[in-house]
Design an enzyme around this catalytic site. Structure first.
Site, PDB file in Angstrom:
ATOM      1  CG  HIS A 102      -0.165  -0.101   2.402  1.00 33.82           C
ATOM      2  ND1 HIS A 102       0.154  -1.371   2.986  1.00 33.82           N
ATOM      3  CD2 HIS A 102       0.124   0.711   3.230  1.00 33.82           C
ATOM      4  CE1 HIS A 102       0.830  -1.279   4.232  1.00 33.82           C
ATOM      5  NE2 HIS A 102       0.664   0.038   4.420  1.00 33.82           N
ATOM      6  CG  HIS A 104       0.951   5.360   4.281  1.00 33.91           C
ATOM      7  ND1 HIS A 104       0.255   5.146   5.198  1.00 33.91           N
ATOM      8  CD2 HIS A 104       1.595   4.203   4.231  1.00 33.91           C
ATOM      9  CE1 HIS A 104       0.161   4.255   6.094  1.00 33.91           C
ATOM     10  NE2 HIS A 104       1.153   3.329   5.359  1.00 33.91           N
TER      11      HIS A 104
END
Ligand code: 5GP
Length: 141
Positions: A102, A104
């Site tokens: 992922h 941010h």
């Protein structure tokens, strides 16, 4: 790194647990971080299984980066922060706590303005309101 198919983000991709979604396409998903470091903190993930950047196929990384830029532009448009951080951690020692790749997207509003990483849960209505602003920015451009 071994991939746990029951990690939180894999479960979000499968729709088994909820998230406050801002964007989705065939390859990627973007949603609000549950414990945001600032207002508008969003996460972008590829849908494919991969514990981190090193373990994920390059085409899926590329798709996630495209979405990250798209979401970052929308966050910039929605919140007009003077700065914006994009982060991505590989391995627990580097600060990774969820083992599905992922990125941010973290708006920065001023020096020392960030809350601690993955510490304090935001209120559901605040997350929803922030997501609505990002969705509106995505729809407008
Ligand atoms: P990492 O430390 O792995 O880079 O970041 C994981 C991020 O996921 C943290 O910022 C944390 O706040 C967020 N997070 C952890 N659990 C959940 C969850 O169930 N839902 C959402 N939306 N975010 C989560």
């Amino acid at each position: 790194m071994t991939y746990d198919p029951d990690n939180i983000f894999a479960r979000i991709v499968r729709g088994e647990i909820p998230c406050v979604r801002v964007y989705e396409d065939a390859d990627t998903l973007a949603f609000m971080d549950l414990m945001p470091q600032s207002e508008g903190h969003a996460l972008v993930i590829p849908k494919v299984a991969g514990a981190n950047l090193l373990d994920t196929p390059p085409e899926s990384v590329a798709a996630a980066i495209r979405t990250t830029q798209r979401v970052a532009r929308a966050v910039q448009g929605a919140f007009a922060p003077p700065g914006l951080i994009i982060t991505q951690f590989n391995g627990p020692v580097a600060g990774q706590t969820v083992f599905h790749l992922h990125f941010h997207v973290i708006p920065v509003y001023g020096a020392g303005g960030l809350r601690l990483h993955a510490r304090e849960m935001a209120a559901a209505d605040v997350l929803e309101a922030n997501a609505a602003r990002i969705r509106a920015a995505l729809a407008g451009g």
